[in-house]
Design a protein around this motif. Structure first.
Motif, PDB file in Angstrom:
ATOM      1  N   THR A 194       3.202  57.767  13.086  1.00 52.19           N
ATOM      2  CA  THR A 194       3.734  58.215  13.343  1.00 52.19           C
ATOM      3  C   THR A 194       4.599  59.768  13.030  1.00 52.19           C
ATOM      4  O   THR A 194       4.870  60.615  13.485  1.00 52.19           O
ATOM      5  CB  THR A 194       5.488  56.839  14.099  1.00 52.19           C
ATOM      6  OG1 THR A 194       3.855  55.612  14.637  1.00 52.19           O
ATOM      7  CG2 THR A 194       5.976  57.476  15.625  1.00 52.19           C
ATOM      8  N   TYR A 249       1.532  62.544  12.450  1.00 50.32           N
ATOM      9  CA  TYR A 249       2.244  62.973  13.195  1.00 50.32           C
ATOM     10  C   TYR A 249       2.948  64.326  13.656  1.00 50.32           C
ATOM     11  O   TYR A 249       2.728  65.162  14.188  1.00 50.32           O
ATOM     12  CB  TYR A 249       1.499  62.085  14.730  1.00 50.32           C
ATOM     13  CG  TYR A 249      -0.170  62.125  14.748  1.00 50.32           C
ATOM     14  CD1 TYR A 249      -0.842  63.712  14.944  1.00 50.32           C
ATOM     15  CD2 TYR A 249      -0.115  60.623  15.175  1.00 50.32           C
ATOM     16  CE1 TYR A 249      -2.280  62.716  15.796  1.00 50.32           C
ATOM     17  CE2 TYR A 249      -2.151  60.434  15.679  1.00 50.32           C
ATOM     18  CZ  TYR A 249      -2.310  61.334  15.595  1.00 50.32           C
ATOM     19  OH  TYR A 249      -4.171  61.576  15.856  1.00 50.32           O
ATOM     20  N   SER A 266       4.829  61.935  18.642  1.00 53.40           N
ATOM     21  CA  SER A 266       3.504  60.383  18.808  1.00 53.40           C
ATOM     22  C   SER A 266       4.314  59.318  18.708  1.00 53.40           C
ATOM     23  O   SER A 266       4.899  59.199  17.901  1.00 53.40           O
ATOM     24  CB  SER A 266       2.618  60.323  17.912  1.00 53.40           C
ATOM     25  OG  SER A 266       1.886  61.790  18.081  1.00 53.40           O
ATOM     26  N   ILE A 298      -2.027  55.073  20.610  1.00 52.44           N
ATOM     27  CA  ILE A 298      -1.638  56.091  20.557  1.00 52.44           C
ATOM     28  C   ILE A 298      -0.820  56.961  21.972  1.00 52.44           C
ATOM     29  O   ILE A 298      -2.307  57.334  23.049  1.00 52.44           O
ATOM     30  CB  ILE A 298      -2.658  56.788  19.293  1.00 52.44           C
ATOM     31  CG1 ILE A 298      -2.988  56.407  18.459  1.00 52.44           C
ATOM     32  CG2 ILE A 298      -1.725  58.604  19.296  1.00 52.44           C
ATOM     33  CD1 ILE A 298      -4.053  57.500  17.727  1.00 52.44           C
ATOM     34  N   GLN A 322       1.103  60.794  22.940  1.00 48.65           N
ATOM     35  CA  GLN A 322       1.515  61.750  22.443  1.00 48.65           C
ATOM     36  C   GLN A 322       1.962  62.086  23.739  1.00 48.65           C
ATOM     37  O   GLN A 322       1.379  62.619  24.793  1.00 48.65           O
ATOM     38  CB  GLN A 322       0.440  62.343  22.001  1.00 48.65           C
ATOM     39  CG  GLN A 322      -0.062  61.427  20.786  1.00 48.65           C
ATOM     40  CD  GLN A 322      -1.398  62.412  19.515  1.00 48.65           C
ATOM     41  OE1 GLN A 322      -2.157  63.142  20.189  1.00 48.65           O
ATOM     42  NE2 GLN A 322      -1.667  62.158  18.627  1.00 48.65           N
TER      43      GLN A 322
END
Length: 293
Positions: free
Chosen positions: A145, A148, A156, A177, A179
């Protein structure tokens, strides 16, 4: 249930989502590497993440490598995945044992310790993309996390879970995941944050028998979630004696000559699948003749 990944979108494409069930591939990894429960959990989490991140790539030959190196007793974890949902990986110290953490769960963070997460994407360009961040907890999902957010600037939420049976086999495994796209509206962001904050853990959902579709519906059902694609996923290594031979050739004539002079067969082990390859002295002589330096 066969392992698979689903790709979905929600809120008029303001959210993209991936969810996976990965019990079988984690159990396969546990069997071939003979991992302890805590090593199985660490490897299983990263394998699940790798499988989902792999299918995010577009090209047939694109490759993703996730590498965690920490100062904890497990040493590190390495996973490689492709865009077709195939994944492989290993832990540096598969026999590590640690007491449970204060929550009574497997202490993956304690096993990994402080260190670095490296993400390598080989997209067929001259140089691979390499992103690197410090580990924030060693629990893997939180670390990805953070990766990202900082390396790819994509807000994310990553959740990964592996639950073990008392006989040390894998009870369930999977993750998701989620996003946010750059054009996500504040209202959508708030709703998603509220849903995620109310989630007590991914393993609870998996242990109830919830499929990837059901997990995404649980999280995004109020936001117009739509399943777009479904991919099979599994643990698969592409090593072969021919590939290993090329690796032996690459070490050079001097070292190969020393092996021949020892007059004993050599055994080469694949880290990813634990396959053993034997090369006789006669085979080493043939390899020596192929080496260019």
């Amino acid at each position: 249930m066969t392992d698979y990944i689903v790709r979905a979108s929600a809120a008029n494409n303001q959210i993209r989502a991936f969810a996976a069930t990965s019990k079988n591939l984690i159990e396969h990894a546990r069997t071939i590497h003979n991992t302890s429960p805590i090593a199985t959990a660490a490897l299983g989490r990263l394998l699940t993440a790798g499988a989902m991140m792999g299918v995010m790539m577009k090209g047939d030959k694109d490759l993703l490598t996730l590498q965690i190196k920490g100062n904890g007793p497990i040493g590190g974890v390495t996973v490689t995945a492709n865009s077709k949902g195939t994944v492989k990986g290993y832990v540096y110290n598969p026999q590590i044992m640690l007491p449970a953490n204060p929550q009574g769960k497997l202490d993956v963070g304690g096993a990994i310790g402080e260190g670095m997460l490296t993400v390598i994407k080989d997209l067929g360009l001259k140089e691979p993309y390499v992103g690197q961040t410090n580990l924030v907890s060693g629990e893997i999902a939180e670390d990805l996390t953070y990766y990202y957010a900082t390396s790819e600037q994509v807000p994310s939420s990553v959740a990964l879970g592996v639950l073990m049976n008392k006989d040390n086999t894998v009870r369930c495994g999977g993750g998701f995941i989620l996003q946010l796209m750059p054009f996500a509206e504040d209202e959508v962001i708030s709703k998603l944050e509220e849903k995620i904050s109310g989630l007590k853990g991914i393993t609870g959902l998996l242990d109830k028998g919830m499929t990837p579709e059901m997990i995404l519906d649980h999280l995004l059902g109020d936001l117009g979630m739509e399943i777009l694609e479904k991919y099979p996923t599994g643990f698969e290594c592409n090593c072969s004696k021919e590939r290993v031979e090329k690796a032996v050739i690459s070490i050079g004539k001097k070292d190969i000559k020393e092996m021949i002079d020892d007059n004993k067969p050599i055994e080469v082990n694949c880290h990813f699948c634990n396959e053993h390859y034997i090369f006789t002295v006669e085979e080493l002589k043939e390899i020596y003749s192929k080496a260019s330096r």
